[in-house]
Write a protein that holds these residues in place. Structure first.
Motif, PDB file in Angstrom:
ATOM      1  N   LEU A 144     -71.749  46.301  -2.110  1.00 20.48           N
ATOM      2  CA  LEU A 144     -71.510  47.584  -2.764  1.00 20.48           C
ATOM      3  C   LEU A 144     -72.772  48.053  -3.478  1.00 20.48           C
ATOM      4  O   LEU A 144     -73.512  47.255  -4.056  1.00 20.48           O
ATOM      5  CB  LEU A 144     -70.373  47.451  -3.785  1.00 20.48           C
ATOM      6  N   ALA A 145     -73.000  49.362  -3.450  1.00 22.35           N
ATOM      7  CA  ALA A 145     -74.172  49.935  -4.119  1.00 22.35           C
ATOM      8  C   ALA A 145     -73.847  50.167  -5.589  1.00 22.35           C
ATOM      9  O   ALA A 145     -73.890  51.290  -6.094  1.00 22.35           O
ATOM     10  CB  ALA A 145     -74.587  51.235  -3.432  1.00 22.35           C
ATOM     11  N   LYS A 146     -73.511  49.087  -6.271  1.00 20.67           N
ATOM     12  CA  LYS A 146     -73.153  49.158  -7.689  1.00 20.67           C
ATOM     13  C   LYS A 146     -73.881  48.053  -8.452  1.00 20.67           C
ATOM     14  O   LYS A 146     -74.077  46.957  -7.914  1.00 20.67           O
ATOM     15  CB  LYS A 146     -71.637  48.992  -7.881  1.00 20.67           C
ATOM     16  N   HIS A 147     -74.258  48.341  -9.673  1.00 18.47           N
ATOM     17  CA  HIS A 147     -74.872  47.311 -10.506  1.00 18.47           C
ATOM     18  C   HIS A 147     -73.767  46.415 -11.064  1.00 18.47           C
ATOM     19  O   HIS A 147     -72.687  46.901 -11.397  1.00 18.47           O
ATOM     20  CB  HIS A 147     -75.659  47.949 -11.657  1.00 18.47           C
ATOM     21  N   PRO A 148     -74.026  45.099 -11.163  1.00 20.64           N
ATOM     22  CA  PRO A 148     -72.999  44.195 -11.709  1.00 20.64           C
ATOM     23  C   PRO A 148     -72.429  44.637 -13.047  1.00 20.64           C
ATOM     24  O   PRO A 148     -71.242  44.411 -13.322  1.00 20.64           O
ATOM     25  CB  PRO A 148     -73.759  42.869 -11.836  1.00 20.64           C
ATOM     26  N   ASN A 149     -73.220  45.270 -13.875  1.00 12.07           N
ATOM     27  CA  ASN A 149     -72.746  45.680 -15.200  1.00 12.07           C
ATOM     28  C   ASN A 149     -71.727  46.813 -15.163  1.00 12.07           C
ATOM     29  O   ASN A 149     -71.089  47.105 -16.180  1.00 12.07           O
ATOM     30  CB  ASN A 149     -73.933  46.096 -16.082  1.00 12.07           C
ATOM     31  N   THR A 150     -71.581  47.466 -13.994  1.00 17.88           N
ATOM     32  CA  THR A 150     -70.625  48.575 -13.907  1.00 17.88           C
ATOM     33  C   THR A 150     -69.195  48.103 -13.659  1.00 17.88           C
ATOM     34  O   THR A 150     -68.253  48.893 -13.758  1.00 17.88           O
ATOM     35  CB  THR A 150     -71.029  49.556 -12.787  1.00 17.88           C
ATOM     36  N   PHE A 151     -69.027  46.806 -13.340  1.00 17.42           N
ATOM     37  CA  PHE A 151     -67.679  46.257 -13.157  1.00 17.42           C
ATOM     38  C   PHE A 151     -67.118  45.859 -14.517  1.00 17.42           C
ATOM     39  O   PHE A 151     -67.852  45.465 -15.419  1.00 17.42           O
ATOM     40  CB  PHE A 151     -67.707  45.026 -12.243  1.00 17.42           C
ATOM     41  N   THR A 152     -65.803  45.939 -14.643  1.00 16.33           N
ATOM     42  CA  THR A 152     -65.172  45.459 -15.873  1.00 16.33           C
ATOM     43  C   THR A 152     -64.927  43.956 -15.769  1.00 16.33           C
ATOM     44  O   THR A 152     -64.899  43.389 -14.661  1.00 16.33           O
ATOM     45  CB  THR A 152     -63.833  46.159 -16.133  1.00 16.33           C
ATOM     46  N   LYS A 153     -64.740  43.330 -16.904  1.00 13.02           N
ATOM     47  CA  LYS A 153     -64.418  41.911 -16.938  1.00 13.02           C
ATOM     48  C   LYS A 153     -63.182  41.621 -16.096  1.00 13.02           C
ATOM     49  O   LYS A 153     -63.151  40.657 -15.315  1.00 13.02           O
ATOM     50  CB  LYS A 153     -64.181  41.482 -18.389  1.00 13.02           C
ATOM     51  N   GLU A 154     -62.172  42.473 -16.240  1.00 12.39           N
ATOM     52  CA  GLU A 154     -60.905  42.276 -15.514  1.00 12.39           C
ATOM     53  C   GLU A 154     -61.104  42.386 -14.004  1.00 12.39           C
ATOM     54  O   GLU A 154     -60.523  41.613 -13.231  1.00 12.39           O
ATOM     55  CB  GLU A 154     -59.866  43.290 -15.992  1.00 12.39           C
ATOM     56  N   GLU A 155     -61.935  43.330 -13.563  1.00 15.33           N
ATOM     57  CA  GLU A 155     -62.198  43.502 -12.130  1.00 15.33           C
ATOM     58  C   GLU A 155     -62.893  42.269 -11.556  1.00 15.33           C
ATOM     59  O   GLU A 155     -62.570  41.817 -10.449  1.00 15.33           O
ATOM     60  CB  GLU A 155     -63.063  44.746 -11.898  1.00 15.33           C
ATOM     61  N   ILE A 156     -63.832  41.728 -12.293  1.00 13.48           N
ATOM     62  CA  ILE A 156     -64.589  40.569 -11.812  1.00 13.48           C
ATOM     63  C   ILE A 156     -63.689  39.345 -11.692  1.00 13.48           C
ATOM     64  O   ILE A 156     -63.674  38.670 -10.649  1.00 13.48           O
ATOM     65  CB  ILE A 156     -65.772  40.273 -12.752  1.00 13.48           C
ATOM     66  N   ILE A 157     -62.912  39.060 -12.740  1.00 15.00           N
ATOM     67  CA  ILE A 157     -62.032  37.878 -12.712  1.00 15.00           C
ATOM     68  C   ILE A 157     -60.956  38.032 -11.642  1.00 15.00           C
ATOM     69  O   ILE A 157     -60.616  37.068 -10.946  1.00 15.00           O
ATOM     70  CB  ILE A 157     -61.416  37.641 -14.104  1.00 15.00           C
ATOM     71  N   ALA A 158     -60.438  39.245 -11.470  1.00 14.11           N
ATOM     72  CA  ALA A 158     -59.422  39.480 -10.427  1.00 14.11           C
ATOM     73  C   ALA A 158     -59.997  39.226  -9.039  1.00 14.11           C
ATOM     74  O   ALA A 158     -59.333  38.635  -8.171  1.00 14.11           O
ATOM     75  CB  ALA A 158     -58.884  40.899 -10.536  1.00 14.11           C
ATOM     76  N   ALA A 159     -61.235  39.658  -8.804  1.00 17.89           N
ATOM     77  CA  ALA A 159     -61.876  39.457  -7.497  1.00 17.89           C
ATOM     78  C   ALA A 159     -62.126  37.972  -7.241  1.00 17.89           C
ATOM     79  O   ALA A 159     -61.932  37.482  -6.120  1.00 17.89           O
ATOM     80  CB  ALA A 159     -63.189  40.230  -7.433  1.00 17.89           C
ATOM     81  N   ILE A 160     -62.540  37.252  -8.281  1.00 21.36           N
ATOM     82  CA  ILE A 160     -62.795  35.813  -8.157  1.00 21.36           C
ATOM     83  C   ILE A 160     -61.500  35.065  -7.862  1.00 21.36           C
ATOM     84  O   ILE A 160     -61.454  34.189  -6.992  1.00 21.36           O
ATOM     85  CB  ILE A 160     -63.448  35.289  -9.458  1.00 21.36           C
ATOM     86  N   SER A 161     -60.437  35.428  -8.568  1.00 21.75           N
ATOM     87  CA  SER A 161     -59.138  34.790  -8.353  1.00 21.75           C
ATOM     88  C   SER A 161     -58.626  35.064  -6.945  1.00 21.75           C
ATOM     89  O   SER A 161     -58.153  34.158  -6.248  1.00 21.75           O
ATOM     90  CB  SER A 161     -58.138  35.299  -9.397  1.00 21.75           C
ATOM     91  N   ALA A 162     -58.725  36.316  -6.508  1.00 24.38           N
ATOM     92  CA  ALA A 162     -58.244  36.690  -5.167  1.00 24.38           C
ATOM     93  C   ALA A 162     -59.021  35.957  -4.082  1.00 24.38           C
ATOM     94  O   ALA A 162     -58.462  35.598  -3.038  1.00 24.38           O
ATOM     95  CB  ALA A 162     -58.366  38.198  -4.977  1.00 24.38           C
ATOM     96  N   ALA A 163     -60.319  35.711  -4.322  1.00 26.03           N
ATOM     97  CA  ALA A 163     -61.176  35.096  -3.313  1.00 26.03           C
ATOM     98  C   ALA A 163     -61.010  33.582  -3.238  1.00 26.03           C
ATOM     99  O   ALA A 163     -61.575  32.937  -2.348  1.00 26.03           O
ATOM    100  CB  ALA A 163     -62.640  35.437  -3.601  1.00 26.03           C
ATOM    101  N   GLY A 164     -60.267  32.984  -4.177  1.00 27.22           N
ATOM    102  CA  GLY A 164     -60.034  31.543  -4.132  1.00 27.22           C
ATOM    103  C   GLY A 164     -61.260  30.708  -4.456  1.00 27.22           C
ATOM    104  O   GLY A 164     -61.450  29.622  -3.908  1.00 27.22           O
ATOM    105  N   ILE A 165     -62.091  31.198  -5.373  1.00 29.51           N
ATOM    106  CA  ILE A 165     -63.340  30.500  -5.688  1.00 29.51           C
ATOM    107  C   ILE A 165     -63.078  29.336  -6.642  1.00 29.51           C
ATOM    108  O   ILE A 165     -62.335  29.467  -7.613  1.00 29.51           O
ATOM    109  CB  ILE A 165     -64.370  31.473  -6.291  1.00 29.51           C
ATOM    110  N   VAL A 166     -63.713  28.211  -6.339  1.00 33.90           N
ATOM    111  CA  VAL A 166     -63.615  27.007  -7.172  1.00 33.90           C
ATOM    112  C   VAL A 166     -65.021  26.476  -7.408  1.00 33.90           C
ATOM    113  O   VAL A 166     -65.985  26.921  -6.783  1.00 33.90           O
ATOM    114  CB  VAL A 166     -62.741  25.925  -6.498  1.00 33.90           C
ATOM    115  N   GLY A 167     -65.148  25.505  -8.312  1.00 31.48           N
ATOM    116  CA  GLY A 167     -66.443  24.897  -8.565  1.00 31.48           C
ATOM    117  C   GLY A 167     -66.955  24.186  -7.327  1.00 31.48           C
ATOM    118  O   GLY A 167     -66.322  23.258  -6.833  1.00 31.48           O
TER     119      GLY A 167
END
Length: 443
Positions: free
Chosen positions: A114-137
């Motif tokens: 996406l042509a967006k700077h990381p700072n333009t996302f909200t905290k909630e959007e970032i955590i939701a995307a991480i959760s949906a993607a199934g990311i783990v350590g």
């Protein structure tokens, strides 16, 4: 003077045989076996059934609770079974087997970020995307990342620490990621900083990776609050508590979590997955795996789909050498010997080591001579010789009192023991039994 942690540690031969070549994309397998439990916590619940057709990136396992993670298909094809399959532990676990047919990706995954700077996302959007993607350590611990980004009440994150140490001998997957995807990693760090609402991030990298220090430093200079911290070469510097000590000087208390001192630690592989999840809507269905060994023809780092048979990676690296004594999942210090190469690559598979027969044979162990070398090298300040003795006699209450649960299972004690005693093996068993006792007390 380079920073490092304060207590113990060793410096085994590094043997970074696969550090020079670029990451190679592994061809698709004929079938994949995708375990439903590739993370700490509850196994995912299947969302498909036998006979279903799936696309790359499609959800096939739904997270079952707060500490759990989604599972996605790494290939397109037909689900042929949902049955227990033996994994790296040697035990059968529920898994989804998919016959590969083409390579059709979910239409929501973007080819370009996406042509967006990381700072333009909200905290909630970032955590939701991480959760949906199934990311783990992805450093091996496989703790669900969205949980780490949601500190418990009364705790506040002050600093994000990125683990680019890769202190385990032989492994180089993180090193290559830092060299080849530095720009994306810095963007991923910015996303995690926004998710945690912190203004400071420290990237710890051991000084044997000067090229990675330079590469990430070049990109970090364009961002606010990101520091690159070269570290002394000292195992096990990649342990969370050791890395926090080395980079901030703070000590995580016994039994405590990093958040107790305001720190959250993420591995560079996890950071890259976060970048792809947020900027490309891409779930975690592939990862870089080191395949290495002194007798291997082509040690290297391979980008492979989750569920790919381990045997296919070994073949890509030149095949199983005749003098192989052990196949180890991970590195020689913390990895575990595998009973077969017919197992699947998972989110937590950082590397595969083919160890020569002459190096893999256990030497006969002798009586402890109380030399205290194991005490000197223990990075947690424990007394391994005593913990082994208590474990052998199943003294669980005494083990709890001696803080066996603080053991990070790094293997420094076994490595340094002149009597060749299997300290880690016995302590690991005692720790498992003690943990079971503590959990039963809480229920």
């Amino acid at each position: 003077m380079l920073k490092t942690f304060k207590i113990g540690g060793v410096h085994p031969p590094e043997n970074k045989l696969s550090a020079q070549g670029e990451i190679i994309t592994l061809p698709l397998p004929e079938q994949v076996i995708i375990p439903l439990s590739q993370h700490i916590g509850a196994p995912a619940v299947p969302t498909v059934k036998k006979g279903d057709t799936v696309k790359v990136g499609q959800l096939i396992g739904q997270a079952a609770g707060f500490i759990s993670a989604n599972i996605h298909s790494s290939v397109s094809g037909t689900v042929t079974s949902i049955d227990p399959v033996v994994d790296a532990s040697g035990y059968p676990r529920p898994a989804i087997t998919i016959k590969v047919e083409g390579d059709e990706w979910d239409e929501n995954i973007l080819k370009e970020p996406l042509a967006k700077h990381p700072n333009t996302f909200t905290k909630e959007e970032i955590i939701a995307a991480i959760s949906a993607a199934g990311i783990v350590g992805m450093g091996g611990a496989t703790f669900p990342t969205q949980v780490k980004l949601s500190p418990p009440p009364g705790n506040t994150a002050e600093v994000l620490i990125i683990n680019g140490v890769e202190c385990e001998p032989y492994l180089t997957a993180d090193h290559r990621l830092m060299l080849e995807h530095g720009k994306e990693l810095i963007a991923g760090i910015e996303l995690l900083m926004k998710a945690l609402n912190v203004k400071r991030a420290i990237v710890g990298i051991e000084n044997n990776k000067k090229d990675a220090i330079e590469e990430l430093g070049k990109h970090a200079r364009l961002s606010d609050g990101i520091e690159i911290c070269p570290l002394k070469i000292q195992y096990p510097q990649g342990g969370e508590k050791q890395l926090i000590q080395a980079t901030t000087g703070k000590f995580v208390p016994s039994g405590g979590l990093p958040i107790a001192v305001g720190a959250v630690v993420q591995n560079v592989g996890t950071v890259y997955a976060v970048y792809e999840a947020v900027m490309k809507h891409k779930p975690l269905f592939e990862r870089v795996v080191t395949v290495t060994g002194k007798s291997l023809k082509e040690p290297g780092n391979y980008l492979c789909r989750i569920g790919t048979p381990l045997s296919q990676l070994i073949e890509a690296a030149g095949g199983l050498p005749e003098d192989t004594g052990k196949v180890i999942g991970g590195g020689p210090m913390m990895g575990k010997a595998l009973t077969t190469t017919n197992i699947a690559i998972t989110k937590g598979t950082s590397g595969v080591l083919l160890m020569r027969q002459e190096e893999s044979v256990r030497k006969e162990y002798r009586n402890c001579i109380r030399c205290s070398k194991c005490v000197t090298v223990c990075p947690m300040g424990l007394e391994p010789y005593y913990l082994m003795q208590l474990s052998e006699h199943n003294k669980l209450d005494a083990l709890e009192a001696e803080k066996i649960m603080d053991c990070i299972e790094c293997g420094s004690c076994s490595y340094t023991c002149p009597a060749n005693r299997p300290l880690l093996d016995v302590i690991r068993l005692g720790k498992a039994r003690t943990g079971q006792m503590i959990r039963s007390r809480k229920n």
